[in-house]
Write an enzyme that holds these catalytic residues in place. Structure first.
Site, mmCIF file in Angstrom:
data_model
loop_
_atom_site.group_PDB
_atom_site.id
_atom_site.type_symbol
_atom_site.label_atom_id
_atom_site.label_comp_id
_atom_site.label_asym_id
_atom_site.label_seq_id
_atom_site.Cartn_x
_atom_site.Cartn_y
_atom_site.Cartn_z
ATOM 1 N N ALA A 22 18.990 95.791 -74.651
ATOM 2 C CA ALA A 22 19.755 94.987 -75.603
ATOM 3 C C ALA A 22 18.925 93.900 -76.283
ATOM 4 O O ALA A 22 19.419 93.262 -77.222
ATOM 5 C CB ALA A 22 20.944 94.335 -74.887
ATOM 6 N N GLY A 25 15.527 95.935 -81.231
ATOM 7 C CA GLY A 25 15.848 97.154 -81.962
ATOM 8 C C GLY A 25 17.323 97.463 -82.056
ATOM 9 O O GLY A 25 18.159 96.604 -82.355
ATOM 10 N N TYR A 182 8.629 113.385 -74.867
ATOM 11 C CA TYR A 182 9.681 112.602 -75.507
ATOM 12 C C TYR A 182 10.822 113.512 -75.960
ATOM 13 O O TYR A 182 11.998 113.223 -75.727
ATOM 14 C CB TYR A 182 9.121 111.823 -76.698
ATOM 15 C CG TYR A 182 10.155 110.998 -77.416
ATOM 16 C CD1 TYR A 182 10.792 109.932 -76.784
ATOM 17 C CD2 TYR A 182 10.512 111.279 -78.735
ATOM 18 C CE1 TYR A 182 11.746 109.167 -77.438
ATOM 19 C CE2 TYR A 182 11.463 110.528 -79.399
ATOM 20 C CZ TYR A 182 12.080 109.480 -78.749
ATOM 21 O OH TYR A 182 13.039 108.734 -79.396
#
Length: 322
Positions: A22, A25, A182
């Site tokens: 949080a 971004g 990823y």
């Protein structure tokens, strides 16, 4: 039809929202938007110091105090012990969680391992959130939620389309490609989100009047968004040319983080179906305001989802009551 923006979010007074990652971004923008609608936002951050800095920035931008409360707590998704401690502390202070945003992540970094020995991208992006969701299950089930259901919103990426599941080497011990890893972690996010909804549906039974869990699982992706994630990836690479390339791509292609956070906010607060996939509705689904779309065929593979769920349960030691 007018494009949906965060300004159309309902009031969230009395609601508790947990957002991982949080402090920067998409997580930062999501936190700001939830708090502006009156929610109490638990900012689950690896660094409490950076989380507190982010909370101060939100309060300053709001004119001194955010409409909702901001509660910064440590939660390192690379440590299953940290996840367990976070949930234990949350249970001491909260009776319910209305929304969980599984947002935090790392992208295309050199191979490393989490505290528990998992390849970091798979361990943080998927296993950490799997464990967090499972441990928070009772608090989610206890909530009034949004439109009658608590929400689990899992942030994926368009990179899931490059992901492939290899159950013989989930932790990339035989070979490693940072972008392939990823992609697999983001595909795993979707397999988890959809399998969670299938298990929730099964627990409710065929009747809308069923006594099953009042939880809805929704997936999303932000499109190409200009955040610090790309620059952190470039810095981790040690390649100065990648830094230049990422900066140029962000400037030319990236949308602002406020817009990039909209799919997550839409998934969390509108009456979207469980198992939906919310993505940008503009150019190549990489820009624009949110719409309900469809992820790739591999993400709906039920056998892969089952195998991943069983592996994740064994690897984390976290079992869902489903």
């Amino acid at each position: 039809m007018t494009a949906w923006t965060a300004r159309e979010m309902p009031r969230l007074d009395g609601k508790t929202v947990v957002v991982t990652g949080a402090n920067s971004g998409l997580g930062f923008e999501g936190t700001r938007a939830f708090a502006a609608r009156g929610a109490t936002v638990v900012m689950a951050c690896r660094s409490v110091e950076r989380g507190e800095e982010a909370a101060r920035e939100i309060r300053v931008d709001a004119g001194g105090e955010a409409d909702g409360e901001l509660d910064v707590r440590e939660c390192d998704l690379a440590s299953l012990d940290s996840v367990a401690a976070f949930v234990e502390g949350l249970g001491d202070d909260y009776d319910a969680v209305d929304v969980l945003c599984n947002n935090a992540g790392v992208m295309a970094i050199p191979r490393s391992e989490t505290e528990d020995g998992f390849e970091t991208q798979f361990g943080v992006n998927h296993l950490g959130h799997f464990a967090l969701t499972g441990r928070l299950f009772d608090l989610l089930d206890a909530a009034d939620g949004i439109d009658g259901d608590a929400r689990v919103v899992t942030q994926s990426s368009g990179a899931h389309e490059q992901g492939e599941m290899d159950f013989s080497d989930l932790n990339w011990e035989e070979s490693y490609g940072k972008w392939k890893a990823y992609g697999r972690s983001k595909l795993s996010n979707l397999l988890f989100a959809y399998e969670l909804q299938r298990r929730l549906d099964a627990a409710r039974g065929d009747s809308d009047e069923g006594d099953g869990p009042g939880i809805r699982s929704v997936a999303c992706h932000p499109g190409y968004t200009d955040t610090n994630l790309q620059m952190r990836t470039a810095a981790e690479s040690g390649n100065p040319l990648m830094k230049v390339g990422m900066r140029a791509a962000n400037a030319v292609l990236g949308q602002d983080p406020e817009t990039g956070a909209e799919p997550m906010l839409y998934a969390a607060t509108t009456d979207v179906d469980g198992g939906a996939y919310v993505e940008p509705g503009g150019l190549m689904n990489m820009r624009g305001h949110p719409t309900v779309g469809r992820s790739n065929d591999a993400s709906y593979d039920r056998e892969d989802a089952r195998r991943l769920w069983e592996y994740s349960t064994e690897a984390t030691g976290v079992e869902f009551p489903l």
